[in-house]
Design a protein around this motif. Structure first.
Motif, PDB file in Angstrom:
ATOM      1  N   TYR A  72     -19.067  57.967   2.177  1.00 54.23           N
ATOM      2  CA  TYR A  72     -18.675  58.445   0.851  1.00 54.23           C
ATOM      3  C   TYR A  72     -17.754  57.459   0.135  1.00 54.23           C
ATOM      4  CZ  TYR A  72     -20.370  62.750   3.001  1.00 54.23           C
ATOM      5  OH  TYR A  72     -21.142  63.687   3.652  1.00 54.23           O
ATOM      6  N   ALA A  73     -17.679  56.243   0.655  1.00 52.29           N
ATOM      7  CA  ALA A  73     -16.783  55.237   0.083  1.00 52.29           C
ATOM      8  C   ALA A  73     -17.169  54.907  -1.358  1.00 52.29           C
ATOM      9  CB  ALA A  73     -16.808  53.978   0.926  1.00 52.29           C
ATOM     10  N   LEU A  74     -16.153  54.798  -2.220  1.00 52.20           N
ATOM     11  CA  LEU A  74     -16.393  54.476  -3.629  1.00 52.20           C
ATOM     12  C   LEU A  74     -16.756  53.010  -3.820  1.00 52.20           C
ATOM     13  CD1 LEU A  74     -13.384  56.438  -5.212  1.00 52.20           C
ATOM     14  CD2 LEU A  74     -15.774  57.166  -5.027  1.00 52.20           C
ATOM     15  N   PHE A  75     -16.230  52.146  -2.947  1.00 54.53           N
ATOM     16  CA  PHE A  75     -16.484  50.712  -3.042  1.00 54.53           C
ATOM     17  C   PHE A  75     -16.796  50.173  -1.652  1.00 54.53           C
ATOM     18  CE2 PHE A  75     -13.115  52.034  -5.999  1.00 54.53           C
ATOM     19  CZ  PHE A  75     -13.744  51.775  -7.211  1.00 54.53           C
ATOM     20  N   ASN A  76     -17.101  48.886  -1.588  1.00 55.36           N
ATOM     21  CA  ASN A  76     -17.339  48.231  -0.299  1.00 55.36           C
ATOM     22  C   ASN A  76     -16.481  46.973  -0.239  1.00 55.36           C
ATOM     23  OD1 ASN A  76     -18.309  47.446   2.189  1.00 55.36           O
ATOM     24  ND2 ASN A  76     -20.119  46.442   1.339  1.00 55.36           N
ATOM     25  N   ILE A  77     -15.304  47.101   0.381  1.00 56.78           N
ATOM     26  CA  ILE A  77     -14.362  45.986   0.442  1.00 56.78           C
ATOM     27  C   ILE A  77     -14.343  45.482   1.877  1.00 56.78           C
ATOM     28  CG2 ILE A  77     -12.001  45.245  -0.036  1.00 56.78           C
ATOM     29  CD1 ILE A  77     -11.730  47.707  -1.843  1.00 56.78           C
ATOM     30  N   SER A  78     -15.101  44.413   2.129  1.00 55.28           N
ATOM     31  CA  SER A  78     -15.270  43.919   3.488  1.00 55.28           C
ATOM     32  C   SER A  78     -14.127  42.985   3.893  1.00 55.28           C
ATOM     33  CB  SER A  78     -16.607  43.181   3.607  1.00 55.28           C
ATOM     34  OG  SER A  78     -16.651  42.101   2.684  1.00 55.28           O
ATOM     35  N   PHE A  79     -14.127  42.595   5.163  1.00 58.01           N
ATOM     36  CA  PHE A  79     -13.058  41.754   5.689  1.00 58.01           C
ATOM     37  C   PHE A  79     -13.354  40.287   5.370  1.00 58.01           C
ATOM     38  CE2 PHE A  79     -10.360  40.775   9.718  1.00 58.01           C
ATOM     39  CZ  PHE A  79      -9.396  40.219   8.900  1.00 58.01           C
ATOM     40  N   LYS A  80     -13.129  39.923   4.110  1.00 59.18           N
ATOM     41  CA  LYS A  80     -13.198  38.534   3.644  1.00 59.18           C
ATOM     42  C   LYS A  80     -11.792  38.129   3.215  1.00 59.18           C
ATOM     43  CE  LYS A  80     -17.792  38.637   3.792  1.00 59.18           C
ATOM     44  NZ  LYS A  80     -18.577  37.864   4.767  1.00 59.18           N
ATOM     45  N   TRP A  81     -11.476  36.850   3.349  1.00 56.00           N
ATOM     46  CA  TRP A  81     -10.107  36.426   3.068  1.00 56.00           C
ATOM     47  C   TRP A  81      -9.687  36.761   1.641  1.00 56.00           C
ATOM     48  CZ3 TRP A  81      -9.009  33.110  -0.876  1.00 56.00           C
ATOM     49  CH2 TRP A  81     -10.056  32.328  -1.381  1.00 56.00           C
ATOM     50  N   TYR A  82     -10.650  36.682   0.682  1.00 53.31           N
ATOM     51  CA  TYR A  82     -10.300  36.941  -0.706  1.00 53.31           C
ATOM     52  C   TYR A  82     -10.168  38.433  -1.010  1.00 53.31           C
ATOM     53  CZ  TYR A  82     -15.445  36.933  -0.567  1.00 53.31           C
ATOM     54  OH  TYR A  82     -16.763  37.138  -0.215  1.00 53.31           O
ATOM     55  N   ASP A 101      -1.962  59.079  10.071  1.00 50.67           N
ATOM     56  CA  ASP A 101      -3.223  58.437  10.451  1.00 50.67           C
ATOM     57  C   ASP A 101      -4.404  59.090   9.731  1.00 50.67           C
ATOM     58  OD1 ASP A 101      -1.902  56.708  12.086  1.00 50.67           O
ATOM     59  OD2 ASP A 101      -2.409  57.730  13.958  1.00 50.67           O
ATOM     60  N   ILE A 102      -4.379  60.409   9.619  1.00 46.80           N
ATOM     61  CA  ILE A 102      -5.463  61.126   8.938  1.00 46.80           C
ATOM     62  C   ILE A 102      -5.543  60.694   7.479  1.00 46.80           C
ATOM     63  CG2 ILE A 102      -6.224  63.388   8.091  1.00 46.80           C
ATOM     64  CD1 ILE A 102      -5.138  64.596  10.684  1.00 46.80           C
ATOM     65  N   PHE A 103      -4.404  60.703   6.793  1.00 49.00           N
ATOM     66  CA  PHE A 103      -4.399  60.357   5.375  1.00 49.00           C
ATOM     67  C   PHE A 103      -4.779  58.901   5.165  1.00 49.00           C
ATOM     68  CE2 PHE A 103      -2.558  59.060   1.328  1.00 49.00           C
ATOM     69  CZ  PHE A 103      -2.985  60.086   0.495  1.00 49.00           C
ATOM     70  N   ALA A 104      -4.202  57.993   5.956  1.00 49.74           N
ATOM     71  CA  ALA A 104      -4.477  56.563   5.796  1.00 49.74           C
ATOM     72  C   ALA A 104      -5.948  56.250   6.028  1.00 49.74           C
ATOM     73  CB  ALA A 104      -3.604  55.748   6.755  1.00 49.74           C
ATOM     74  N   ALA A 105      -6.505  56.776   7.106  1.00 47.46           N
ATOM     75  CA  ALA A 105      -7.911  56.511   7.422  1.00 47.46           C
ATOM     76  C   ALA A 105      -8.832  57.095   6.350  1.00 47.46           C
ATOM     77  CB  ALA A 105      -8.263  57.089   8.789  1.00 47.46           C
ATOM     78  N   SER A 106      -8.544  58.302   5.892  1.00 46.01           N
ATOM     79  CA  SER A 106      -9.385  58.956   4.889  1.00 46.01           C
ATOM     80  C   SER A 106      -9.290  58.242   3.545  1.00 46.01           C
ATOM     81  CB  SER A 106      -8.965  60.426   4.727  1.00 46.01           C
ATOM     82  OG  SER A 106      -9.032  61.109   5.946  1.00 46.01           O
ATOM     83  N   PHE A 107      -8.081  57.999   3.077  1.00 44.04           N
ATOM     84  CA  PHE A 107      -7.867  57.381   1.768  1.00 44.04           C
ATOM     85  C   PHE A 107      -8.464  55.978   1.718  1.00 44.04           C
ATOM     86  CE2 PHE A 107      -5.501  54.846  -1.289  1.00 44.04           C
ATOM     87  CZ  PHE A 107      -5.405  55.678  -2.393  1.00 44.04           C
ATOM     88  N   MET A 155     -11.751  54.553  -0.357  1.00 41.75           N
ATOM     89  CA  MET A 155     -11.561  53.481  -1.327  1.00 41.75           C
ATOM     90  C   MET A 155     -12.353  52.229  -0.985  1.00 41.75           C
ATOM     91  SD  MET A 155      -9.749  54.644  -3.774  1.00 41.75           S
ATOM     92  CE  MET A 155      -9.272  53.146  -4.626  1.00 41.75           C
ATOM     93  N   GLY A 156     -13.032  52.247   0.160  1.00 41.42           N
ATOM     94  CA  GLY A 156     -13.968  51.180   0.462  1.00 41.42           C
ATOM     95  C   GLY A 156     -13.559  50.167   1.507  1.00 41.42           C
ATOM     96  N   LEU A 157     -12.374  50.321   2.106  1.00 41.86           N
ATOM     97  CA  LEU A 157     -11.968  49.370   3.133  1.00 41.86           C
ATOM     98  C   LEU A 157     -12.824  49.557   4.382  1.00 41.86           C
ATOM     99  CD1 LEU A 157      -9.424  49.226   1.249  1.00 41.86           C
ATOM    100  CD2 LEU A 157      -8.081  48.844   3.335  1.00 41.86           C
ATOM    101  N   THR A 158     -13.433  48.476   4.841  1.00 45.70           N
ATOM    102  CA  THR A 158     -14.185  48.542   6.091  1.00 45.70           C
ATOM    103  C   THR A 158     -13.195  48.671   7.251  1.00 45.70           C
ATOM    104  OG1 THR A 158     -14.174  46.127   6.248  1.00 45.70           O
ATOM    105  CG2 THR A 158     -16.094  47.166   5.185  1.00 45.70           C
ATOM    106  N   PRO A 159     -13.627  49.183   8.395  1.00 43.82           N
ATOM    107  CA  PRO A 159     -12.701  49.375   9.523  1.00 43.82           C
ATOM    108  C   PRO A 159     -11.931  48.115   9.906  1.00 43.82           C
ATOM    109  CG  PRO A 159     -14.743  50.530   9.948  1.00 43.82           C
ATOM    110  CD  PRO A 159     -14.957  49.742   8.683  1.00 43.82           C
ATOM    111  N   SER A 160     -12.618  46.947   9.931  1.00 42.52           N
ATOM    112  CA  SER A 160     -11.932  45.718  10.336  1.00 42.52           C
ATOM    113  C   SER A 160     -10.824  45.346   9.360  1.00 42.52           C
ATOM    114  CB  SER A 160     -12.939  44.563  10.455  1.00 42.52           C
ATOM    115  OG  SER A 160     -13.653  44.389   9.239  1.00 42.52           O
ATOM    116  N   LEU A 161     -11.079  45.478   8.046  1.00 44.03           N
ATOM    117  CA  LEU A 161     -10.048  45.171   7.057  1.00 44.03           C
ATOM    118  C   LEU A 161      -8.924  46.202   7.125  1.00 44.03           C
ATOM    119  CD1 LEU A 161      -8.952  43.517   4.744  1.00 44.03           C
ATOM    120  CD2 LEU A 161     -10.415  44.814   3.169  1.00 44.03           C
TER     121      LEU A 161
END
Length: 330
Positions: A104-114, A170-176, A180-186
């Protein structure tokens, strides 16, 4: 003799877990040096830095004969209690909620340096919202007050948190962050960076007297800023909620610099014994229970959700009102 050996091994294992060295030692044991080129390998190097800061501070204070065990007794007791609860309950909250919301992520923000700066700004916003709520909703404050109970700040205070707060954080951080689109690695990368800096900004005044970092004061959260956050002074209450980048405090008007003429007084406003585990860990719940029990009608509910210091008789002593009066006196 065998029992002593087993006890020693268990204590050594717990110390390794405290220092977050399991992954690093496993790589060294297996000789899998290529692992350091992977994301997981980077994590194994970064994760021990936060607890190592605590150990370094303790060693420095011992070496300079400034170590005072009474300021470490409760923090380390809370760390041990939380570890026991963690082993007993064995909850995997973070991964569960990442899995629950990733589709259900609004965006896709992958683990790239930028993407790391953007990822951290999102993580910082999550921290600000959760942290702000913990100061403004009394039921949440009952858990968060454990972190503010110390009357002397040391790096160990960064781990002095109520176990219940650790769970809903942990619940709020992981959910929020997942939404918002942060991948697990990022997400885990910025969370580790946040914990490292969190240990540093709690560093003792005996270790780093001034706590200011020159021109960086304008850009990031420093030990001076976070000492203000831990203050019970009227002028400083409920300010500096951010963790590393203080942009959200500036945006939402909660930024406060440490004033030379206003020395920081640590702790909370409720009279308490900061060296008594039961008062530190449960005292706010007891105080809330007494207020709810003695209140009438809807005021029972209001006591739970209104800010600390709220009273139905109109004699408000909330942080917002006390801070505004202090600012008016300046």
């Amino acid at each position: 003799m065998q029992n002593i050996s087993i006890l020693f091994q268990d204590l050594l294992h717990e110390f390794i877990i405290f220092l977050r060295l399991e992954g690093l030692l496993a790589i060294i044991h297996d000789g899998n040096w290529r692992a350091f080129k992977t994301i997981d390998g980077i994590f194994t190097v970064l994760m021990p830095l936060a607890p190592i800061i605590i150990v370094i501070e303790v060693v420095l204070l011992l070496f300079t004969h400034q170590f005072n065990k009474k300021f470490y007794k409760i923090p380390f007791l809370i760390i041990i209690i939380n570890r026991i609860l963690e082993k007993t309950l064995k909850l995997s909250i973070t991964l569960f909620f990442i899995t629950l919301f990733k589709n259900y992520a609004l965006f896709n923000i992958s683990f790239k340096w930028y993407f790391v700066p953007l990822g951290y700004l999102i993580y910082e916003l999550n921290s600000f919202i959760r942290h702000y709520a913990a100061h403004k909703i009394r039921l949440l404050w009952c858990s968060h007050a454990v972190h503010h109970s110390a009357t002397e700040i040391t790096s160990s205070v960064t781990l002095t948190t109520a176990y219940l707060e650790n769970i809903y954080t942990d619940i709020f951080a992981a959910s929020f962050c997942t939404l918002m689109g942060l991948t697990p690695s990022l997400f885990f990368f910025v969370m580790i960076l946040d914990s490292i800096w969190g240990a540093f900004v709690h560093i003792s005044e005996k270790t780093l007297k001034n706590g200011r970092l020159g021109f960086l004061e304008k850009l990031i959260l420093t030990p001076s800023h976070h000492r203000v956050h831990h203050a019970s002074n009227d002028l400083y209450m409920d300010t500096n909620f951010c963790s590393v980048i203080n942009i959200w405090d500036r945006v939402f008007g909660t930024y406060q610099e440490e004033k030379v003429y206003e020395p920081v007084k640590y702790g909370i406003t409720r009279p308490m014994n900061a060296h008594n585990f039961w008062d530190v860990y449960f005292g706010e719940y007891v105080a809330l229970w007494h207020d709810v029990k003695n209140a009438r009608g809807i005021n029972k509910i209001k006591y739970i959700f209104m800010p600390p210091g709220w009273h139905p008789n109109g004699e408000q002593q909330t942080a917002k009102i006390l801070r505004q009066k202090a600012m008016n006196r300046e």
